[in-house]
Scaffold this active site. Structure first.
Site, PDB file in Angstrom:
ATOM      1  N   PHE A  56      36.119  43.157  40.682  1.00 45.68           N
ATOM      2  CA  PHE A  56      36.517  42.460  39.465  1.00 45.68           C
ATOM      3  C   PHE A  56      35.691  42.957  38.281  1.00 45.68           C
ATOM      4  O   PHE A  56      34.462  43.005  38.342  1.00 45.68           O
ATOM      5  CB  PHE A  56      36.358  40.942  39.614  1.00 45.68           C
ATOM      6  CG  PHE A  56      37.035  40.205  38.499  1.00 45.68           C
ATOM      7  CD1 PHE A  56      38.403  39.968  38.547  1.00 45.68           C
ATOM      8  CD2 PHE A  56      36.317  39.795  37.384  1.00 45.68           C
ATOM      9  CE1 PHE A  56      39.043  39.326  37.493  1.00 45.68           C
ATOM     10  CE2 PHE A  56      36.954  39.144  36.330  1.00 45.68           C
ATOM     11  CZ  PHE A  56      38.321  38.909  36.388  1.00 45.68           C
ATOM     12  N   VAL A  57      36.375  43.333  37.199  1.00 51.48           N
ATOM     13  CA  VAL A  57      35.674  43.839  36.011  1.00 51.48           C
ATOM     14  C   VAL A  57      36.016  43.000  34.784  1.00 51.48           C
ATOM     15  O   VAL A  57      37.058  42.354  34.730  1.00 51.48           O
ATOM     16  CB  VAL A  57      36.003  45.327  35.749  1.00 51.48           C
ATOM     17  CG1 VAL A  57      35.369  46.232  36.784  1.00 51.48           C
ATOM     18  CG2 VAL A  57      37.503  45.559  35.691  1.00 51.48           C
TER      19      VAL A  57
ATOM     20  N   ARG B 246      36.274  39.077  26.772  1.00 45.23           N
ATOM     21  CA  ARG B 246      37.134  40.137  26.228  1.00 45.23           C
ATOM     22  C   ARG B 246      36.442  40.914  25.114  1.00 45.23           C
ATOM     23  O   ARG B 246      36.759  42.065  24.849  1.00 45.23           O
ATOM     24  CB  ARG B 246      38.433  39.541  25.661  1.00 45.23           C
ATOM     25  CG  ARG B 246      39.343  38.938  26.704  1.00 45.23           C
ATOM     26  CD  ARG B 246      40.729  38.694  26.098  1.00 45.23           C
ATOM     27  NE  ARG B 246      41.529  37.804  26.919  1.00 45.23           N
ATOM     28  CZ  ARG B 246      42.266  38.173  27.956  1.00 45.23           C
ATOM     29  NH1 ARG B 246      42.268  39.442  28.327  1.00 45.23           N
ATOM     30  NH2 ARG B 246      42.990  37.306  28.622  1.00 45.23           N
TER      31      ARG B 246
ATOM     32  N   ASP C  41      39.167  39.947  30.742  1.00 40.70           N
ATOM     33  CA  ASP C  41      38.497  38.641  30.733  1.00 40.70           C
ATOM     34  C   ASP C  41      38.183  38.119  32.130  1.00 40.70           C
ATOM     35  O   ASP C  41      38.761  38.562  33.129  1.00 40.70           O
ATOM     36  CB  ASP C  41      39.395  37.611  30.051  1.00 40.70           C
ATOM     37  CG  ASP C  41      40.556  37.184  30.944  1.00 40.70           C
ATOM     38  OD1 ASP C  41      41.293  38.067  31.426  1.00 40.70           O
ATOM     39  OD2 ASP C  41      40.708  35.972  31.186  1.00 40.70           O
TER      40      ASP C  41
ATOM     41  N   LYS D 214      42.956  50.454  39.865  1.00 40.21           N
ATOM     42  CA  LYS D 214      42.295  50.188  41.153  1.00 40.21           C
ATOM     43  C   LYS D 214      43.229  50.707  42.244  1.00 40.21           C
ATOM     44  O   LYS D 214      44.102  49.969  42.721  1.00 40.21           O
ATOM     45  CB  LYS D 214      42.095  48.686  41.346  1.00 40.21           C
ATOM     46  CG  LYS D 214      41.121  48.028  40.391  1.00 40.21           C
ATOM     47  CD  LYS D 214      41.032  46.524  40.717  1.00 40.21           C
ATOM     48  CE  LYS D 214      40.151  45.787  39.751  1.00 40.21           C
ATOM     49  NZ  LYS D 214      40.228  44.320  39.929  1.00 40.21           N
TER      50      LYS D 214
ATOM     51  N   ASP E 278      46.238  46.694  38.742  1.00 41.22           N
ATOM     52  CA  ASP E 278      45.593  46.186  39.949  1.00 41.22           C
ATOM     53  C   ASP E 278      46.602  46.332  41.105  1.00 41.22           C
ATOM     54  O   ASP E 278      46.684  47.384  41.725  1.00 41.22           O
ATOM     55  CB  ASP E 278      45.193  44.730  39.661  1.00 41.22           C
ATOM     56  CG  ASP E 278      44.344  44.099  40.740  1.00 41.22           C
ATOM     57  OD1 ASP E 278      43.816  44.826  41.583  1.00 41.22           O
ATOM     58  OD2 ASP E 278      44.208  42.866  40.746  1.00 41.22           O
TER      59      ASP E 278
ATOM     60  N   GLU F 236      48.278  49.681  29.108  1.00 38.97           N
ATOM     61  CA  GLU F 236      47.708  48.587  29.923  1.00 38.97           C
ATOM     62  C   GLU F 236      46.189  48.690  29.942  1.00 38.97           C
ATOM     63  O   GLU F 236      45.638  49.788  29.879  1.00 38.97           O
ATOM     64  CB  GLU F 236      48.200  48.728  31.367  1.00 38.97           C
ATOM     65  CG  GLU F 236      49.499  48.021  31.668  1.00 38.97           C
ATOM     66  CD  GLU F 236      49.299  46.539  31.976  1.00 38.97           C
ATOM     67  OE1 GLU F 236      48.258  45.960  31.604  1.00 38.97           O
ATOM     68  OE2 GLU F 236      50.211  45.951  32.593  1.00 38.97           O
ATOM     69  N   ASP F 237      45.527  47.564  30.080  1.00 40.66           N
ATOM     70  CA  ASP F 237      44.073  47.569  30.280  1.00 40.66           C
ATOM     71  C   ASP F 237      43.738  47.998  31.711  1.00 40.66           C
ATOM     72  O   ASP F 237      42.908  48.856  31.953  1.00 40.66           O
ATOM     73  CB  ASP F 237      43.470  46.186  29.986  1.00 40.66           C
ATOM     74  CG  ASP F 237      44.175  45.045  30.733  1.00 40.66           C
ATOM     75  OD1 ASP F 237      45.269  45.263  31.322  1.00 40.66           O
ATOM     76  OD2 ASP F 237      43.633  43.924  30.740  1.00 40.66           O
TER      77      ASP F 237
ATOM     78  N   GLY G 202      44.975  41.817  27.484  1.00 38.51           N
ATOM     79  CA  GLY G 202      43.886  42.726  27.853  1.00 38.51           C
ATOM     80  C   GLY G 202      43.843  44.063  27.144  1.00 38.51           C
ATOM     81  O   GLY G 202      42.790  44.671  27.028  1.00 38.51           O
TER      82      GLY G 202
END
Ligand code: IMP
Length: 181
Positions: free
Chosen positions: A156-157, A169, A163, A134, A106, A102-103, A48
């Site tokens: 959810f994104v 992506r 992805d 988040k 969560d 990090e992307d 990600g």
């Protein structure tokens, strides 16, 4: 393109590329100030983070190194549940200033595992730079989270490296799943 369909899900625009890039420029300035006179090693967590890592590092003017790792989850042969393993980890982080890129964070479980493993190499410092966080989903204590691009709701994104079932992506913008979709 305000709305897109990926597989069975409909998504709507959430963060436009311009907005993301502006935020990344500010993050890079902050990192440049914080690491002045040092040469940090940035470790992007695949898959990600690949777009974020590239855009962030292009904005940095301090000397730095860049590498990528992947955290894989697989079922062990014993009934011990999920076992994790880091692929591509360098073993020369002793006394280095390390920044994990990090992307999205969560629950924070991936990251806390990663932090635990990297700390064993005794880096001089260890920081985390995540484009998205988040907060409502976080179930681990995160005291190394120095750089966060955007705090977002627990939705959810997809896009900009993130992805949905392997797709999306490559999207320039970040989209969120439409409620009820
Ligand atoms: P965590 O261990 O729960 O923090 O999960 C982190 C990983 O889950 C991220 O690196 C992503 O690969 C994935 N992930 C979590 N939330 C999302 C999302 O909203 N969209 C896409 N991937 C996500």
């Amino acid at each position: 393109m305000d709305r897109i369909q990926i597989a069975d899900k409909e998504f709507e625009i959430f963060l436009e590329n311009d907005q993301i890039c502006k935020r990344i420029r500010l993050m890079a300035i902050q990192i440049g100030v914080d690491y002045e006179g040092r040469c940090p090693v940035f470790i992007g967590v695949l898959n990600g983070s690949f777009i974020f890592m590239a855009d962030l590092l292009k904005e940095l003017t301090i000397p730095c190194e860049a590498t990528f790792i992947r955290v894989s989850s697989y079922q062990g042969t014993e009934s011990s549940g999920t076992v994790r393993e880091i692929i591509g980890i360098t073993d020369n982080l002793k006394d280095r200033d390390v920044v994990i890129v990090e992307d999205i964070v969560d629950t924070g479980l991936t990251l806390s595992y990663l932090i635990g493993e990297l700390r064993q190499q005794a880096p001089a410092s260890l920081a985390v730079c995540s484009l998205l966080l988040k907060p409502a989903a976080l179930i681990t204590k995160m005291d190394t989270m120095q750089y966060v691009g955007f705090e977002i709701p627990n939705e959810f994104v997809v896009g900009y490296g993130l992805d949905y079932n392997g797709l999306g992506r490559n999207l320039k913008h970040i989209y969120r799943a439409k409620s009820g979709a």
